[in-house]
Write a protein that holds these residues in place. Structure first.
Motif, PDB file in Angstrom:
ATOM      1  N   VAL A 104      17.199 -29.090   1.988  1.00 34.53           N
ATOM      2  CA  VAL A 104      18.356 -29.966   2.190  1.00 34.53           C
ATOM      3  C   VAL A 104      18.990 -30.291   0.838  1.00 34.53           C
ATOM      4  N   ARG A 105      18.153 -30.630  -0.102  1.00 33.76           N
ATOM      5  CA  ARG A 105      18.635 -30.958  -1.449  1.00 33.76           C
ATOM      6  C   ARG A 105      19.364 -29.764  -2.082  1.00 33.76           C
ATOM      7  N   CYS A 106      18.803 -28.569  -1.924  1.00 37.59           N
ATOM      8  CA  CYS A 106      19.431 -27.370  -2.518  1.00 37.59           C
ATOM      9  C   CYS A 106      20.797 -27.109  -1.884  1.00 37.59           C
ATOM     10  N   ALA A 107      20.880 -27.220  -0.546  1.00 36.97           N
ATOM     11  CA  ALA A 107      22.160 -26.940   0.120  1.00 36.97           C
ATOM     12  C   ALA A 107      23.216 -27.950  -0.315  1.00 36.97           C
ATOM     13  N   ALA A 108      22.809 -29.215  -0.475  1.00 39.37           N
ATOM     14  CA  ALA A 108      23.766 -30.236  -0.925  1.00 39.37           C
ATOM     15  C   ALA A 108      24.168 -29.968  -2.382  1.00 39.37           C
ATOM     16  N   ALA A 119      18.191 -37.754   7.186  1.00 43.20           N
ATOM     17  CA  ALA A 119      17.508 -36.763   6.329  1.00 43.20           C
ATOM     18  C   ALA A 119      17.931 -35.331   6.616  1.00 43.20           C
ATOM     19  N   LEU A 120      18.943 -35.153   7.467  1.00 37.59           N
ATOM     20  CA  LEU A 120      19.389 -33.800   7.778  1.00 37.59           C
ATOM     21  C   LEU A 120      20.558 -33.405   6.879  1.00 37.59           C
ATOM     22  N   PHE A 121      20.720 -32.130   6.710  1.00 34.96           N
ATOM     23  CA  PHE A 121      21.863 -31.621   5.971  1.00 34.96           C
ATOM     24  C   PHE A 121      23.077 -31.579   6.902  1.00 34.96           C
ATOM     25  N   VAL A 130      23.043 -26.747  11.816  1.00 39.99           N
ATOM     26  CA  VAL A 130      22.891 -25.546  10.973  1.00 39.99           C
ATOM     27  C   VAL A 130      21.422 -25.345  10.595  1.00 39.99           C
ATOM     28  N   PHE A 131      21.013 -24.098  10.539  1.00 43.27           N
ATOM     29  CA  PHE A 131      19.733 -23.758   9.924  1.00 43.27           C
ATOM     30  C   PHE A 131      20.023 -23.445   8.458  1.00 43.27           C
ATOM     31  N   LEU A 132      19.032 -23.714   7.634  1.00 44.53           N
ATOM     32  CA  LEU A 132      19.196 -23.459   6.199  1.00 44.53           C
ATOM     33  C   LEU A 132      18.312 -22.284   5.777  1.00 44.53           C
ATOM     34  N   GLY A 133      18.828 -21.497   4.880  1.00 43.83           N
ATOM     35  CA  GLY A 133      18.023 -20.430   4.294  1.00 43.83           C
ATOM     36  C   GLY A 133      18.313 -20.395   2.803  1.00 43.83           C
ATOM     37  N   GLU A 134      17.408 -19.830   2.037  1.00 44.04           N
ATOM     38  CA  GLU A 134      17.613 -19.738   0.590  1.00 44.04           C
ATOM     39  C   GLU A 134      17.239 -18.346   0.103  1.00 44.04           C
ATOM     40  N   CYS A 207      19.955 -38.697  17.050  1.00 48.19           N
ATOM     41  CA  CYS A 207      20.623 -39.139  15.811  1.00 48.19           C
ATOM     42  C   CYS A 207      21.722 -38.168  15.379  1.00 48.19           C
ATOM     43  N   GLN A 208      21.684 -36.954  15.872  1.00 51.81           N
ATOM     44  CA  GLN A 208      22.751 -35.995  15.532  1.00 51.81           C
ATOM     45  C   GLN A 208      23.928 -36.141  16.488  1.00 51.81           C
TER      46      GLN A 208
END
Ligand code: SF4
Ligand code: SF4
Length: 267
Positions: A104-108, A119-121, A130-134, A207-208
């Motif tokens: 989450v931190r990286c995407a932000a 705590a969600l992106f 969204v799903f996150l990938g790196e 919450c979403q």
């Protein structure tokens, strides 16, 4: 090949590996990080299908389509092989879900959106659906400019959470229905009651759903999420190929028993 082509039109952005190297999560995947890593490339995989797809859902929206590990993993394979072909001198390793990075931190930090109180992106285009990938590489790509990257802080998610799991410092997993619906072992009767109340056989989206930053979220451009949509689970032997298959049959069986028992008592 141009970067936008490589990323198949999906949102992506760059952040510095040095900024997170002291915050890595201990896991087996950590061993795959390239030596001399320079850049984290965050990629978003939107999965929102539109409200009509979620009628009578008893699983969280992220689990409606076929297992996202398989779908996003397939897209990542494609992206990474195009990157390797375009930059043959460099190393590229990808991570989806099982990631040593604080995703989450990286995407932000990559300028793709903000961090919500839940705590969600949250993407300004696709919301938190969204799903996150790196992808981590030893190639330098200029990182996004530092920016304020928190949500509008309206607290609607805090008030809507049925178990008071969202506090000033984020979400307490031990209270969260999503976490508890996935945890092995016996269900606490109070938790089971909440799962019945909100028809949760797997996960929780409350919450979403109330988040104003999700209003007008754009539909996913990923066809495979539409093609495989199934918003409910009715038996534990239906888990094959679904996002909750990794947990095994017992947890779903237990959750469905709780939901079915309540139907019987209300008959
Ligand atoms: S997922 Fe559900 S239980 Fe967990 S924090 Fe959000 S609203 Fe609360
Ligand atoms: S509901 Fe409000 S406080 Fe919660 S994540 Fe969305 S914008 Fe942030």
């Amino acid at each position: 090949m141009k970067l936008d082509e490589i990323f198949c039109g999906l949102p992506y952005g760059f952040s510095s590996f040095a900024a997170v190297k002291d915050r890595l999560i201990e896991c087996r995947a950590k061993a795959r990080l390239p030596q001399n890593a320079e850049t984290v490339i965050s990629v978003l995989f939107p999965y929102y299908l539109g409200e009509e797809y979620y009628k009578n859902a008893n699983v969280s929206r992220y689990a409606v389509s076929a297992d996202y590990h398989i779908i996003t993993g397939g897209i990542m394979e494609h992206i990474v092989s195009a990157l390797r072909e375009t930059y043959p001198e460099n190393t590229f390793e990808y991570f989806v879900d099982n990631s040593p990075l604080p995703e989450v931190r990286c995407a932000a930090a990559a300028g793709l959106g903000v961090i919500g109180r839940n705590a969600l992106f949250i993407s300004p285009v696709y919301g938190s659906w969204v799903f996150l990938g790196e992808i981590v590489t030893d190639k330098y790509f200029p990182p996004a400019a530092p920016a304020e990257n928190f949500c509008v802080g309206c607290s609607k998610c805090v008030s809507a959470c049925p178990v008071g799991a969202i506090g000033d410092t984020g979400v307490t997993p031990e209270k969260c229905l999503s976490y508890l619906s996935q945890k092995k072992g016996e269900l606490d009767p109070a938790v089971a009651q909440k799962m019945v109340e909100y028809n949760c056989a797997w996960g929780c989206d409350i919450c979403q759903k109330v988040c104003p930053m999700n209003a007008g979220a754009r539909l996913t451009p990923i066809e495979a999420f539409f093609d495989t949509a199934r918003p409910y689970v009715t038996a534990a032997d239906e888990i094959e190929g679904r996002a909750f298959a990794w947990r095994g049959k017992k947890v779903i069986e237990r959750n469905l028993e709780a939901l079915n028992a309540s139907e019987k008592t209300s008959e």
